[in-house]
Design an enzyme around this catalytic site. Structure first.
Site, PDB file in Angstrom:
ATOM      1  N   ASP A  12       0.816  -1.227   0.000  1.00  0.00           N
ATOM      2  CA  ASP A  12       0.000   0.000   0.000  1.00  0.00           C
ATOM      3  C   ASP A  12       0.843   1.267   0.000  1.00  0.00           C
ATOM      4  O   ASP A  12       0.424   2.301   0.537  1.00  0.00           O
ATOM      5  CB  ASP A  12      -0.949   0.055   1.210  1.00  0.00           C
ATOM      6  CG  ASP A  12      -1.834  -1.166   1.294  1.00  0.00           C
ATOM      7  OD1 ASP A  12      -2.277  -1.630   0.237  1.00  0.00           O
ATOM      8  OD2 ASP A  12      -2.079  -1.641   2.420  1.00  0.00           O
ATOM      9  N   HIS A  40      -4.400  -1.836  -5.963  1.00  0.00           N
ATOM     10  CA  HIS A  40      -3.694  -0.595  -6.281  1.00  0.00           C
ATOM     11  C   HIS A  40      -4.746   0.458  -6.563  1.00  0.00           C
ATOM     12  O   HIS A  40      -5.609   0.251  -7.408  1.00  0.00           O
ATOM     13  CB  HIS A  40      -2.834  -0.760  -7.533  1.00  0.00           C
ATOM     14  CG  HIS A  40      -1.809  -1.832  -7.399  1.00  0.00           C
ATOM     15  ND1 HIS A  40      -0.761  -1.740  -6.523  1.00  0.00           N
ATOM     16  CD2 HIS A  40      -1.671  -3.001  -8.020  1.00  0.00           C
ATOM     17  CE1 HIS A  40      -0.022  -2.822  -6.621  1.00  0.00           C
ATOM     18  NE2 HIS A  40      -0.549  -3.610  -7.523  1.00  0.00           N
TER      19      HIS A  40
END
Ligand code: GDP
Length: 426
Positions: A12, A40
């Site tokens: 992340d 994503h």
């Protein structure tokens, strides 16, 4: 020429945005590991998207997107992601799937769930997308490659071998109904038909593109600390998110790799179980979590609140080194604009009172506490600034600190979630 985008930390870090940006100047974008277990986030002219399996080049018509042989391909997830793009007006992307890529079988996702139930509190924080059972079968050589789905006899022979063990576990360990070869074969054949036009010898395609001197971008999922060998085992994922694995999982020559972009946030965040030395609690955590990312720090795939903490120089230096970064991208710098002073973790104190600056193996890491220093904040909103030099002095000092701490040049700094919010540092 091959470039790789990878994460320095727990995942992340903002790799999707960086890949989307670099895709503009690339011919090919390749996913080389992992599956639909992480996401994503990309925000561009079409809106906001959480991509899971699709490479982040799908918004660029000039890009061929590839699912490499190292990926855990969940065919249904891939098709629903493609459908979601179409519904929102994104032109159909060019997409190829390696004929050597292995496919997620129905029992992989079930096993993930059953196993987490069985382990209870000792579970490893799985996203329950079947990733660990998938890679276990792959390396035990009972997995199925895409190309094997188009040979009816071979598919049934392979399934018969795999299902002996699968059914034994279903019946005796998990006490669930068993599976039969014909039902699974037909389900997989139906899935395989839907992707048939996209299946190709992607390795040959990539080698030819490389020989023509085209830019090939490899997109990593998660980050260094989730690597099964170099990460916080067993709180890791089941395939390698390292740049070193990129050429293997994608199918490109290792000698063609020229740039490794290692992405880190200006603070820390992690989803799932395992040691996270800089973890914040209470209001301090909530203040950061609420402001982080584009809509707070909540997982793109799971929606789980992410753990957050201050920048961890010990973990990030290790992460950048193991990735072999040629350059570092710092994202989410804008998030820290509310602080008078910004704590940064510069060392760990071990359970027996030693001060260490090298990231230790998991058992020792479990007992470590963070040692902080404080840097002056800049107390303003830096979104909207388009030139690195125009950033407040304290903000630039913060970036200088990160560069020195991680030992690789910081070349790009992201000051907002949108594609155009990227500053280039000379
Ligand atoms: P990835 O898995 O590495 O691609 O990262 P994620 O997309 O899961 O998480 C990154 C989060 O940060 C997402 O919510 C992005 O929209 C957001 N993001 C990326 N860069 C920036 C930035 O510079 N500022 C802010 N505020 N958010 C960012």
């Amino acid at each position: 020429m091959v470039q790789i985008v990878v994460g320095a930390n727990w995942g992340d870090e903002g790799k999707g945005k960086v890949t989307d940006l670099l895709a503009e100047k690339s011919s090919v974008v390749v996913r080389f590991q992992g599956g639909a277990n992480a996401g994503h986030t990309i925000i561009n002219e079409y809106g906001k998207f959480a991509l899971h399996l699709l490479p982040s080049g799908v918004f660029h018509q000039n890009v061929t997107n590839i699912i490499g042989p190292g990926v855990a391909l969940n065919i249904e997830s891939l098709l629903s992601e493609l459908h979601a793009l179409e519904e929102r007006g994104v032109p159909a992307p060019k997409l190829l799937i390696s004929d050597r890529c292995q496919v997620m079988m129905p029992w992989h996702v079930d096993f993930d769930r059953f196993e987490e139930e069985r382990l209870g509190k000792q579970s490893f924080g799985s996203t329950k997308s079947g990733i660990a059972p998938f890679y276990s079968d792959k390396f035990a050589k009972v997995g199925l490659q895409v190309c094997q789905l188009y040979d009816a006899k071979l598919l049934r022979e392979r399934l018969a071998i795999a299902l002996v063990k699968v059914n034994c576990l279903l019946e005796h360990l998990y006490h669930k109904p068993t599976l039969d070869v014909e039902t699974v074969a037909r389900e997989m054949e139906a899935q395989a038909e839907k992707i048939r036009p996209m299946v190709a010898d992607t390795t040959r395609f990539l080698h030819e593109a490389d020989k023509r001197g085209e830019v090939i971008l490899l997109e990593g999922q998660l980050g260094t600390l989730r690597d099964p060998d170099h990460g916080i085992y067993p709180y890791t994922t089941s395939s390698s998110p390292l740049a070193g694995y990129g050429p293997v999982g994608a199918g490109v020559p290792v000698r063609s790799v020229q740039e490794i972009y290692c992405v880190t946030k200006a603070y820390s965040s992690a989803v799932g179980a395992g040691p996270f030395t800089v973890r914040l609690h209470g209001d301090e955590a909530e203040n950061l979590r609420r402001r982080g990312g584009d809509a707070g720090e909540y997982g793109a795939t799971t929606g789980r609140p992410r753990d957050v903490g201050w920048f961890d120089a010990v973990a990030t230096r290790y992460g950048v080194q193991v990735q072999g970064a040629t350059q570092v991208v710092v994202t989410n710098l804008d998030v820290l604009g509310y602080l008078d002073e910004i704590p940064v973790c510069v060392a760990y104190e071990t359970a027996d009172g030693r001060r260490i600056t090298d990231f230790p193996a998991t058992p020792e890491l479990m007992g470590c506490k963070p040692i902080f220093e404080r840097l002056p904040g800049w107390k303003c909103d830096i979104r909207g600034i388009r030139d690195y030099d125009a950033l407040p002095e304290n903000c630039k000092r913060y970036v200088d600190f990160i560069e020195k701490a991680v030992g690789a040049p910081v070349t790009m700094v992201s000051n907002g979630p949108r594609r155009e919010e990227m500053l280039y540092r000379k």
